[in-house]
Each structure stands twice: as structure tokens, then as C-alpha cells.
Design a protein around this motif. Structure first.
Motif, mmCIF file in Angstrom:
data_model
loop_
_atom_site.group_PDB
_atom_site.id
_atom_site.type_symbol
_atom_site.label_atom_id
_atom_site.label_comp_id
_atom_site.label_asym_id
_atom_site.label_seq_id
_atom_site.Cartn_x
_atom_site.Cartn_y
_atom_site.Cartn_z
ATOM 1 N N GLU A 1 1.577 -1.539 4.094
ATOM 2 C CA GLU A 1 1.003 -0.422 3.347
ATOM 3 C C GLU A 1 1.291 -0.540 1.856
ATOM 4 N N TYR B 1 -1.557 -0.266 -0.836
ATOM 5 C CA TYR B 1 -1.480 0.899 -1.724
ATOM 6 C C TYR B 1 -1.150 0.518 -3.161
ATOM 7 N N GLU B 2 -0.253 -0.442 -3.343
ATOM 8 C CA GLU B 2 0.127 -0.921 -4.684
ATOM 9 C C GLU B 2 0.026 -2.437 -4.687
ATOM 10 N N ARG C 1 -8.644 0.637 -1.411
ATOM 11 C CA ARG C 1 -8.676 2.102 -1.304
ATOM 12 C C ARG C 1 -10.093 2.601 -0.999
ATOM 13 N N GLU D 1 -5.927 7.436 -0.394
ATOM 14 C CA GLU D 1 -4.990 7.759 -1.474
ATOM 15 C C GLU D 1 -3.615 8.174 -0.949
ATOM 16 N N PHE E 1 -0.116 7.383 1.193
ATOM 17 C CA PHE E 1 0.732 6.250 1.583
ATOM 18 C C PHE E 1 1.175 6.466 3.022
#
Length: 377
Positions: free
Chosen positions: A253, A257-258, A294, A303, A305
Motif C-alpha cells: 500500500e 499510495y506514496e 490512485r 485516497e 491508506f
């Protein structure tokens, strides 16, 4: 901005380069997988701008299309396969435990300098059989090389100097391995053959220019981004402490996510159409990984996590198709062992500043520095 791009038809033209940017998951996937329509020769354009001159990265594995890419990739893939990684795991675990112990003992540290950079730096140095006394230069080289495609004029001379230094250093390593091969990846490359032909010094140099920064930078950012999210979501730290089997789900994740890698460059060698947009031959095409990861068409509540989410491993961070990241499993292993070593020693990870100072440039995403307080368990 990315959500707006995904909601509008067609592709968006972006600067620099006037590239066509794909923001939706299905379009980024097409850019990554379709080597016939979207050539990897784009890397040669973006990594060898006129102000820089010759850059070995421009002639590396990443800038090649099949069949040449297939031949070259086969030479280095053994080191990143299950057998090679199994041999490395004990080395990575030992290094992670040692660095985590030292960082927690200090309590207040810059986690990048003390941990997230040192682990992949030491591992890639070990894999290449490089002299540990030279490791201190690797971070400066890595950051400098990562700026090439978006460098401001004030960075030009520093980057040119880095390329000169790396050529001199790595050229000497290759010459030494030709004289006296050992049990390391550089020696393997010296011994390797492609269709009965040995690799030239320039071909090996291009590999090393790619592998040295690539082996450090993205894994450094993965571990750094993971630390930020452990601080922001303390319940995730508790879950990881209670059950280390949660760590791989957490890391997948983080990758979505990042994403440490924000985009990929390609070039269309003939006229093509993507998402209803006609792209004349010879244009750069960007696959915006950060946006694809995303895309609400693929990921529910993108959006949020949510480790362990449905389709959690379907992010495009490591690419797809022939250029799927060779080091993906190594990066996952390094990050997993890094977090296992760290979370077992702490009960809380606090960011000492609410604002993260991110790396400059737009291709690699992660903290430039990360002042934290590590509360021992």
C-alpha cells in the motif's frame, strides 16, 4: 490535479519536453507494456540533454527495446532471481538489524541518513563488490543523477562533475575485475556473453550507471515513505509489531499510495493514438504512475491508506511488461527486513516536523531528510 486529468478526455500536454501525459491506469499500463508503440529510447533523450553530453545511462538496459533489451536483461536477471535473493537475505537482515539498533539507540535521528539510505546503499555496494570506504560518495551521486531530467541551470555543472566522477570510479572497478575477477556482479558482467560476444567496457559501464543509483534511490524512498506513514498511522505500527506478516501488505500500500517512482518516459516512433489522442511520431509520452495508482476506476477509495486492500498488488510502481523492475523483489525484501528490524525495537515513531521536506525533481518521490524520534519498545 491528477484527478482532474483522469476525468478529462484524452491526454494532457505537459512541460518540460511538451510530452503527452497519460494519467489513467489503463493508459499508463498501455504505455508501460506496449514496446512496439511506445519505445524505451525515450530515456536516451531525457537522460542525455544537450547541456550534459555523454551519459552512460542513456545507453543502458532501460533505453533498449527487444530483442536487444531481452538479451541484456537475461545477463543480470540471475542476480535478482530467487537463488540470488536467497543468498542475499542473510546479508540484508544482518545489515538492517545493525542499522536499526544504532538508530534506536540515538533516539532522535535523520532517518534517511541513519537508516533508509544506508541499508540499500550498503546492499548494492556489497552486490557490486565495491570498496566500503567509497560508499560515502554514493548518496551525492544518486541524488545528482536523479535530477537530470528536471535540472535547473544552477545544477548543470554539479551533475556534469558527478558523471565524470562516476565514469572514472566505475571504469577503474571494471578494469580491476578484468584483471582479477571475483564473486560479485561486476565480475559476472565481465565474464558474461551475449550470443557469443562478451560485453564491452562501455556496456558494463552503462549497467553500473543504472544499477548503482537505481539500487539505492527507489528503495531508500520506499523505506522513507513507509516510515512517514507509520508515524501518521500509528495503528499500522501496532499491527506490524503484533504480526510481522502485516508488513508486506503495508508495503504494497505504501508503493501504491506514496509511489517512490512517479512516472515513466517512453517515445512513440510512429504515429499512434492513445485515449483518443493522436500523437505524431517522435514525441515523448509520460506514464504518470502516481496518478494511475490512485485511479478510482481500479482502486476503491484510492485516497485512503488501506493496507490489505482489494487489488493491493496491482499498482504500477514497478512497471509492467518487458521493463518490469528487475530489482522489485530485492526492494520488497530490503524494505520488509528494514521494517521488521525497526518496528520490533520501537513502540512509537514521531515526526519531529509536521512538514516533510521532499526530494527535488519530479521522477523520484520521498523525503530528502526525515527528522524523527524513535521511542524504544
Amino acid at each position: 490535479m491528477f484527478a482532474k486529468m483522469r476525468s478529462e478526455p484524452g491526454l494532457c500536454r505537459v512541460e518540460p519536453f511538451g510530452a503527452y501525459a497519460a494519467s489513467r491506469y489503463e493508459d499508463v499500463l498501455a504505455v508501460q507494456k506496449d514496446a512496439q508503440r511506445f519505445s524505451s529510447e525515450a530515456l536516451a533523450v531525457t537522460s542525455e540533454p544537450s547541456w550534459l553530453g555523454s551519459n552512460p545511462v542513456a545507453h543502458s538496459l532501460l533505453s533498449q527495446d527487444p530483442p536487444r533489451h531481452t538479451q541484456l536483461r537475461a545477463l543480470v536477471s540471475r542476480a535478482f532471481g530467487p537463488t540470488g535473493l536467497a543468498r542475499l537475505e542473510a546479508v540484508v537482515r544482518r545489515e538492517a538489524e545493525s542499522l536499526a539498533e544504532a538508530a534506536v539507540r540515538q533516539r532522535e535521528v535523520d532517518l534517511v541518513d541513519a537508516f533508509s539510505f544506508l541499508l540499500p546503499r550498503n546492499v548494492i555496494g556489497y552486490m557490486l563488490g565495491l570498496e566500503p570506504s567509497t560508499f560515502s560518495e554514493f548518496k551525492r551521486w544518486s541524488v545528482s543523477m536523479g535530477l537530470i531530467s528536471s535540472a535547473a541551470p544552477e545544477h548543470y555543472e554539479g551533475i556534469r562533475s558527478t558523471v565524470r566522477e562516476m565514469k572514472e570510479y566505475l571504469g577503474a572497478v571494471i578494469a580491476e575485475r578484468r584483471r582479477k575477477p571475483g564473486e560479485d556482479m561486476v565480475s559476472d558482467l565481465v565474464r558474461a556473453e551475449v550470443e557469443g560476444r562478451k560485453l564491452t567496457d562501455d556496456e558494463i559501464l552503462s549497467f553500473l550507471f543504472l544499477l548503482l543509483p537505481a539500487g539505492m534511490e527507489t528503495t531508500t524512498q520506499l523505506i522513507g515513505n513507509a516510515a512517514i506513514l507509520l508515524a501518521r498511522f500509528p495503528e499500522q505500527l501496532e499491527r506490524a509489531r503484533a504480526d510481522k506478516a502485516h508488513i508486506p501488505r503495508f508495503l504494497e500500500e505504501v508503493l501504491r499510495y506514496e509511489s517512490p517512482v512517479q512516472l515513466t518516459f517512453r517515445m512513440n516512433l510512429s504515429d499512434v493514438e492513445l485515449a483518443g489522442t493522436k500523437i505524431p511520431a517522435g514525441n515523448l509520452v509520460l506514464g504518470l504512475i502516481v496518478s494511475a495508482n490512485r485511479d478510482e476506476r481500479v482502486f476503491e477509495q484510492p485516497e485512503q491508506f488501506l493496507p490489505g486492500r482489494e487489488k493491493g498488488t496491482q499498482h504500477l510502481t514497478f512497471g509492467q511488461g518487458g521493463h518490469f523492475c528487475l530489482g522489485a523483489q530485492l526492494a520488497r525484501m530490503e524494505a520488509r527486513l528494514a521494517l521488521e528490524a525497526l518496528v520490533s525495537r520501537i513502540r512509537e515513531l514521531k515526526l519531529r516536523s509536521p512538514e516533510v521536506e521532499w526530494l527535488p525533481g519530479y521522477a523520484i518521490h520521498g523525503p530528502r531528510v526525515l527528522p524523527v524520534e524513535l521511542i524504544p519498545a
